[in-house]
Design an enzyme around this catalytic site. Structure first.
Site, PDB file in Angstrom:
ATOM      1  CG  ASN A 109      -1.881   1.172   1.236  1.00  0.00           C
ATOM      2  OD1 ASN A 109      -2.496   1.453   0.202  1.00  0.00           O
ATOM      3  ND2 ASN A 109      -2.024   1.858   2.353  1.00  0.00           N
ATOM      4  CG  HIS A 111      -0.875   6.537   4.489  1.00  0.00           C
ATOM      5  ND1 HIS A 111      -2.253   6.477   4.492  1.00  0.00           N
ATOM      6  CD2 HIS A 111      -0.535   7.456   5.430  1.00  0.00           C
ATOM      7  CE1 HIS A 111      -2.724   7.318   5.409  1.00  0.00           C
ATOM      8  NE2 HIS A 111      -1.702   7.918   5.983  1.00  0.00           N
ATOM      9  CB  SER A 138       4.874   5.731   4.021  1.00  0.00           C
ATOM     10  OG  SER A 138       5.179   6.875   4.785  1.00  0.00           O
ATOM     11  CG  ASP A 147      -2.949   3.819   6.888  1.00  0.00           C
ATOM     12  OD1 ASP A 147      -2.990   3.193   5.820  1.00  0.00           O
ATOM     13  OD2 ASP A 147      -3.739   4.743   7.160  1.00  0.00           O
TER      14      ASP A 147
END
Length: 215
Positions: A109, A111, A138, A147
């Site tokens: 992912n 972020h 990030s 997260d």
């Protein structure tokens, strides 16, 4: 010869990070985007994928009774493409623990903050409200903590006098389009892996901040 790495990308919106990944594809990049899946039929990222000749699929979360039922169907859709990697690129759904566990070690992912700061939404305004001197983005492995997975790479941008959430977001987005293809390529080349001790790059444990880039 590095074996091809098949990936499925999940999106909910315009797909600018998807486009950065598409633009990074080439003969020397083992990444192969097998499909793009969206929970929204109007996501412009689907058009980006179709323009690149990539298969697309829409799975409307509103058609399912609950989050668990949606994630079960999503797993079935993704696994039909036999991916080595699943890439979240603006996929605006909180994933169930069962989904995260199913793809453990192969789920990435991006972020828009310097994690662990500003988890969740509205990160650019929150960085301004906190009077942060630095902001950024990030890439991390996804864990069951929102997260909160091990960091892989972060890009740091200075917060300038007079910045608004919009101007800050523009500079952060530019860095997102730089570091996400980098991290995904590391994984595709077999250089990046998740181990019990955290994220490993070329067999070495990355620092808690991940690989840090300052702009």
């Amino acid at each position: 010869m590095v074996q091809p790495c098949n990936a499925v990308v999940l999106i909910s919106g315009s797909g600018s990070n998807l486009q950065a990944l598409i633009d990074s594809l080439g003969e020397d990049n083992p990444l192969r985007i097998r499909a793009v899946v969206s929970n929204r039929a109007d996501a412009y990222g689907l058009t980006r994928a179709q323009n690149a000749g990539i298969a697309t699929q829409v799975l409307d979360h509103k058609a399912f009774a609950d989050r668990e039922a949606f994630d079960c169907a999503l797993i079935e859709a993704i696994d039909g493409f036999r991916p080595d990697l699943v890439v979240l690129a603006g996929f605006m759904r909180i994933l169930t623990p069962a989904f995260v566990r199913h793809y453990s070690g192969r789920l990435l992912n991006i972020h828009p903050s310097l994690l662990p700061k500003h988890k969740g939404l509205n990160t650019h305004q929150r960085a301004l409200d906190a009077q942060d001197s630095e902001h950024g983005c990030s890439v991390h492995f996804v864990s069951e903590e929102l997260d909160g997975g091990p960091l892989i790479i972060q890009a740091v941008v200075p917060v300038e006098p007079g910045d608004t959430a919009e101007t800050l977001a523009l500079r952060v987005h530019m860095q997102e389009h730089r570091i996400y293809p980098t991290a995904v390529r590391w994984f595709a080349e077999g250089r990046l892996r998740l181990a019990a001790e955290g994220a490993l790059l070329d067999g070495e444990k990355l620092p808690a901040t991940g690989y840090l880039i300052r702009t």
